[in-house]
Write a protein that holds these residues in place. Structure first.
Motif, PDB file in Angstrom:
ATOM      1  N   MET A  50       2.660 -17.951  14.198  1.00  0.00           N
ATOM      2  CA  MET A  50       3.244 -17.861  12.856  1.00  0.00           C
ATOM      3  C   MET A  50       4.590 -17.130  12.832  1.00  0.00           C
ATOM      4  N   ARG A  53       6.079 -20.672   9.844  1.00  0.00           N
ATOM      5  CA  ARG A  53       4.837 -21.118   9.187  1.00  0.00           C
ATOM      6  C   ARG A  53       5.235 -21.858   7.914  1.00  0.00           C
ATOM      7  N   ALA A  55       3.803 -25.525   5.793  1.00  0.00           N
ATOM      8  CA  ALA A  55       3.573 -26.892   6.281  1.00  0.00           C
ATOM      9  C   ALA A  55       4.856 -27.629   6.675  1.00  0.00           C
ATOM     10  N   PRO A  56       5.878 -27.701   5.816  1.00  0.00           N
ATOM     11  CA  PRO A  56       7.068 -28.478   6.216  1.00  0.00           C
ATOM     12  C   PRO A  56       7.780 -27.882   7.433  1.00  0.00           C
ATOM     13  N   ARG A  90      -2.027 -25.742  15.039  1.00  0.00           N
ATOM     14  CA  ARG A  90      -2.631 -25.410  13.738  1.00  0.00           C
ATOM     15  C   ARG A  90      -3.202 -26.708  13.150  1.00  0.00           C
ATOM     16  N   CYS A 167       0.711 -17.253  -2.027  1.00  0.00           N
ATOM     17  CA  CYS A 167       1.222 -17.422  -0.663  1.00  0.00           C
ATOM     18  C   CYS A 167       2.748 -17.498  -0.682  1.00  0.00           C
ATOM     19  N   ASN A 168       3.320 -18.095   0.314  1.00  0.00           N
ATOM     20  CA  ASN A 168       4.766 -18.348   0.305  1.00  0.00           C
ATOM     21  C   ASN A 168       4.987 -19.847   0.433  1.00  0.00           C
ATOM     22  N   THR A 179       9.035 -25.390  -1.820  1.00  0.00           N
ATOM     23  CA  THR A 179       8.362 -26.350  -2.699  1.00  0.00           C
ATOM     24  C   THR A 179       8.049 -25.667  -4.041  1.00  0.00           C
ATOM     25  N   SER A 246       1.333 -26.874  -0.992  1.00  0.00           N
ATOM     26  CA  SER A 246       0.198 -27.599  -0.413  1.00  0.00           C
ATOM     27  C   SER A 246       0.400 -27.766   1.084  1.00  0.00           C
ATOM     28  N   LYS A 258      -3.230 -22.345   0.832  1.00  0.00           N
ATOM     29  CA  LYS A 258      -3.644 -21.013   1.314  1.00  0.00           C
ATOM     30  C   LYS A 258      -4.907 -20.521   0.621  1.00  0.00           C
ATOM     31  N   PHE A 334      -7.414 -21.467   4.647  1.00  0.00           N
ATOM     32  CA  PHE A 334      -7.062 -22.376   3.545  1.00  0.00           C
ATOM     33  C   PHE A 334      -8.301 -22.712   2.725  1.00  0.00           C
TER      34      PHE A 334
HETATM   35  O1  MRU Z   1      -0.613 -20.056   6.829  1.00  0.00           O
HETATM   36  P1  MRU Z   1       0.723 -20.440   6.271  1.00  0.00           P
HETATM   37  O2  MRU Z   1       1.588 -19.271   5.932  1.00  0.00           O
HETATM   38  O3  MRU Z   1       1.437 -21.445   7.146  1.00  0.00           O
HETATM   39  O4  MRU Z   1       0.362 -21.172   4.907  1.00  0.00           O
HETATM   40  C1  MRU Z   1       1.376 -21.646   4.091  1.00  0.00           C
HETATM   41  C2  MRU Z   1       0.891 -22.177   2.811  1.00  0.00           C
HETATM   42  O5  MRU Z   1      -0.287 -22.215   2.534  1.00  0.00           O
HETATM   43  C3  MRU Z   1       1.902 -22.761   1.886  1.00  0.00           C
HETATM   44  O6  MRU Z   1       1.531 -22.583   0.551  1.00  0.00           O
HETATM   45  C4  MRU Z   1       2.016 -24.258   2.168  1.00  0.00           C
HETATM   46  O7  MRU Z   1       2.346 -24.486   3.509  1.00  0.00           O
HETATM   47  C5  MRU Z   1       2.991 -24.943   1.316  1.00  0.00           C
HETATM   48  S1  MRU Z   1       4.600 -24.418   1.763  1.00  0.00           S
HETATM   49  C6  MRU Z   1       5.805 -25.336   1.305  1.00  0.00           C
END
Ligand code: MRU
Length: 366
Positions: A50, A53, A55-56, A90, A167-168, A179, A246, A258, A334
């Motif tokens: 991480m 970290r 998703a995108p 992951r 979360c972030n 997002t 998401s 998250k 999650f």
């Molecule tokens: O474990 P992480 O910090 O990778 O989890 C991130 C999240 O859950 C974000 O909300 C998700 O990836 C959407 S981010 C654009």
């Protein structure tokens, strides 16, 4: 987005793509440090630990990981082995497999000598598309926030619109813009009076470390709250809207995000607070329907629950133990929010109901 007035992205190429630079997210908010990725093992490590970290951003990092592997050895065997190592890092965010499949499908049809350059071009395209999609999410989300501000009761009109996020899901989780935070940045820049409740997001505190850092850099008013405070704030009328990100959205609009997102959605339903999810199409898994039963949930180390990191008064950053020596911990990273709890999905194409029909109409030509 900017840090101390300087524009940053979370990931960039160095020396024309000989290696890759990223922001080391483990060090924020106390230190802004760069980290370098020289081969696909480094890329896998950066995702797994991480350092990057969200998703995108995980997807983009993996795509550049394949590029680095092909620079060293463009053979099918090298491609397959890098693909397997990166995909195993992951399990939950779909962007990881989406971008790996996109790059490897493209290069497989090419002669060996052309593969590394083609992978670089495709990874660049994935990164640039992500920026455009996130900015478009910001524009569509801004309309939602404008409407909510306008619809506020007269006596509340001069009060800020209170937005809660978990979360972030900001620019640090993507390449730029973010997002869930993109509409917030757009609203702030458009002069809308807003305030953000930032869930701290135990155990890794992406809210109190990363979201708070980002919002602070952009001058958006925010307040950090413990994860358990959201329901109370909603009951007291202190939350006008919730926007989260998401990691994987199913074809009928169930959302995996998250851990703790589901509880916020339940409390939002009980208090008639609109609950929106902001996501680019790269986060939709069209092959699955039922989020609860079809999305693999990452279980991370229990030490993330049993321990915590923070800055001491002398400025030193240290990790400490929170629980009795012999405590067990369990750390699912999650959870899944069923579509019935979601007011709408804010995508780069516009707002969709969280349903099979809504998503398929929005993306009917793809
Ligand atoms: O474990 P992480 O910090 O990778 O989890 C991130 C999240 O859950 C974000 O909300 C998700 O990836 C959407 S981010 C654009």
């Amino acid at each position: 987005m900017k840090i101390n007035g300087k524009a940053w992205r979370t990931i960039w190429l160095e020396q024309n793509g000989a290696y890759v630079g990223v922001i080391d997210q483990r060090k924020l908010p106390h230190k802004l440090a760069k980290h370098y990725i020289y081969n696909h093992h480094d890329a896998a490590e950066a995702i797994q630990k991480m350092i990057v970290r969200g998703a995108p951003l995980i997807g983009v990092t993996a795509a550049y990981g394949l590029m680095l592997a092909l620079q060293k050895d463009p053979s099918d065997q090298s491609l397959e082995s890098a693909f397997s190592e990166l995909i195993a890092t992951r399990p939950t965010a779909i962007n990881l497999q989406w971008s790996l499949k996109r790059v490897s499908k493209l290069v497989k049809s090419l002669p060996l000598a052309k593969r590394a350059k083609a992978a670089q071009k495709e990874a660049d395209a994935i990164a640039e598309e992500d920026v455009l999609m996130c900015e478009a999410i910001g524009d569509h989300g801004l309309e939602v926030l404008k409407k909510l501000s306008k619809d506020k009761p007269l006596e509340m009109r001069n009060k800020p619109l209170n937005i809660l996020t978990h979360c972030n899901a900001g620019w640090l989780a993507t390449v730029d813009w973010g997002t869930a935070l993109a509409p917030i940045y757009k609203a702030h820049r458009a002069g809308l009076k807003i305030h953000v409740w930032v869930d701290e997001t135990r155990p890794r505190n992406q809210g109190s470390s990363l979201t708070a850092y980002e919002l602070g850099c952009e001058g958006v008013p925010y307040t950090v709250i413990v994860d358990n405070a959201g329901g109370h704030l909603m009951q007291k009328g202190l939350v006008d809207v919730i926007i989260v990100g998401s990691d994987r959205t199913t074809s009928r609009g169930d959302v995996c995000n998250k851990i703790g997102t589901y509880l916020k959605a339940l409390a939002a339903k009980d208090n008639s607070v609109p609950f929106y999810v902001a996501l680019p199409s790269s986060t939709i898994d069209w092959l699955i329907i039922d989020g609860l039963n079809e999305i693999p949930i990452e279980n991370r180390s229990s030490s993330e629950v049993l321990r915590i990191e923070g800055k001491l008064d002398n400025g030193e950053v240290r990790e400490i133990q929170l629980c009795p020596d012999s405590s067990n911990g369990f750390n699912p990273a999650f959870d899944v929010t069923p579509n019935r709890l979601i007011s709408g999905l804010i995508t780069e194409k516009g707002i969709s109901p969280a349903s099979k029909l809504g998503l398929s109409q929005l993306y009917k030509n793809e």
